[in-house]
Design a protein around this motif. Structure first.
Motif, short mmCIF file in Angstrom:
data_model
loop_
_atom_site.label_atom_id
_atom_site.label_comp_id
_atom_site.label_asym_id
_atom_site.label_seq_id
_atom_site.Cartn_x
_atom_site.Cartn_y
_atom_site.Cartn_z
N ASP A 34 0.85 -1.19 0.00
CA ASP A 34 0.00 0.00 0.00
C ASP A 34 0.89 1.24 0.00
O ASP A 34 1.60 1.51 0.96
CB ASP A 34 -0.90 0.00 1.23
CG ASP A 34 -1.74 1.26 1.33
OD1 ASP A 34 -1.97 1.91 0.29
OD2 ASP A 34 -2.16 1.61 2.45
N LEU A 35 0.87 1.97 -1.09
CA LEU A 35 1.67 3.18 -1.20
C LEU A 35 0.80 4.44 -1.25
O LEU A 35 1.27 5.50 -1.62
CB LEU A 35 2.55 3.11 -2.46
CG LEU A 35 3.53 1.93 -2.52
CD1 LEU A 35 4.28 1.94 -3.84
CD2 LEU A 35 4.48 1.95 -1.35
N SER A 36 -0.45 4.30 -0.84
CA SER A 36 -1.38 5.43 -0.90
C SER A 36 -0.98 6.56 0.04
O SER A 36 -1.40 7.70 -0.14
CB SER A 36 -2.80 4.96 -0.59
OG SER A 36 -2.86 4.44 0.73
N TRP A 37 -0.16 6.28 1.04
CA TRP A 37 0.26 7.30 2.01
C TRP A 37 1.31 8.24 1.45
O TRP A 37 1.56 9.30 2.01
CB TRP A 37 0.80 6.63 3.28
CG TRP A 37 1.96 5.71 3.01
CD1 TRP A 37 1.91 4.39 2.70
CD2 TRP A 37 3.34 6.06 3.01
NE1 TRP A 37 3.17 3.89 2.50
CE2 TRP A 37 4.07 4.90 2.70
CE3 TRP A 37 4.04 7.24 3.24
CZ2 TRP A 37 5.46 4.88 2.61
CZ3 TRP A 37 5.43 7.22 3.16
CH2 TRP A 37 6.12 6.05 2.84
N ILE A 38 1.93 7.86 0.33
CA ILE A 38 2.99 8.69 -0.25
C ILE A 38 2.38 9.89 -0.94
O ILE A 38 1.53 9.75 -1.82
CB ILE A 38 3.87 7.89 -1.21
CG1 ILE A 38 4.56 6.75 -0.47
CG2 ILE A 38 4.89 8.80 -1.90
CD1 ILE A 38 5.39 5.85 -1.34
N GLU A 39 2.83 11.05 -0.55
CA GLU A 39 2.36 12.30 -1.16
C GLU A 39 3.42 12.77 -2.15
O GLU A 39 4.59 12.48 -2.02
CB GLU A 39 2.17 13.37 -0.09
CG GLU A 39 1.15 13.01 0.95
CD GLU A 39 1.11 14.01 2.08
OE1 GLU A 39 1.69 15.11 1.95
OE2 GLU A 39 0.51 13.70 3.12
N LYS A 40 2.98 13.53 -3.13
CA LYS A 40 3.92 14.10 -4.09
C LYS A 40 4.77 15.13 -3.35
O LYS A 40 4.27 15.97 -2.63
CB LYS A 40 3.19 14.76 -5.25
CG LYS A 40 4.13 15.28 -6.31
CD LYS A 40 3.36 15.70 -7.52
CE LYS A 40 4.24 16.41 -8.50
NZ LYS A 40 4.98 15.56 -9.36
N ILE A 41 6.08 15.05 -3.54
CA ILE A 41 7.02 15.93 -2.84
C ILE A 41 7.64 16.89 -3.85
O ILE A 41 8.07 16.47 -4.93
CB ILE A 41 8.11 15.11 -2.15
CG1 ILE A 41 7.48 14.18 -1.11
CG2 ILE A 41 9.15 16.01 -1.49
CD1 ILE A 41 8.41 13.14 -0.56
N ASP A 42 7.70 18.14 -3.50
CA ASP A 42 8.34 19.15 -4.35
C ASP A 42 9.81 19.24 -3.99
O ASP A 42 10.17 19.71 -2.92
CB ASP A 42 7.65 20.50 -4.17
CG ASP A 42 8.25 21.59 -5.05
OD1 ASP A 42 8.98 21.25 -5.99
OD2 ASP A 42 7.97 22.77 -4.76
#
Length: 84
Positions: free
Chosen positions: A73-81
């Protein structure tokens, strides 16, 4: 080149610096597979750190998913700038 981004990706370089230093000091791994494994673990650990998430449970879940033939489950990963 992305407009508004500098010529280097300083944040990403700083995040991976620990792995670079480890590789130089320990002479790396003995195989390409070992190199890829270390790169992936380092990236996952740094992503967890940025997301303020404990990395151990994420590693355990990823390894468990691998051995059971599932996707973690990788849904917790947010896009990082990384441009800052």
């Amino acid at each position: 080149m992305v407009e508004g981004a500098g010529p280097t990706n300083n944040l990403a370089k700083r995040l991976l610096r620990r792995g670079v230093l480890w590789r130089k000091q320990s002479l790396g791994t003995e195989s390409e597979t070992g190199d890829r494994w270390f790169e992936r673990i380092l990236n996952l650990t740094q992503t967890c750190r940025q997301q303020k998430k404990l990395s151990s449970p994420v590693h355990v879940e990823a390894i468990d998913a691998y051995f059971h033939g599932k996707e973690p489950d990788l849904s917790w990963i947010e896009k990082i700038d990384y441009s800052s």
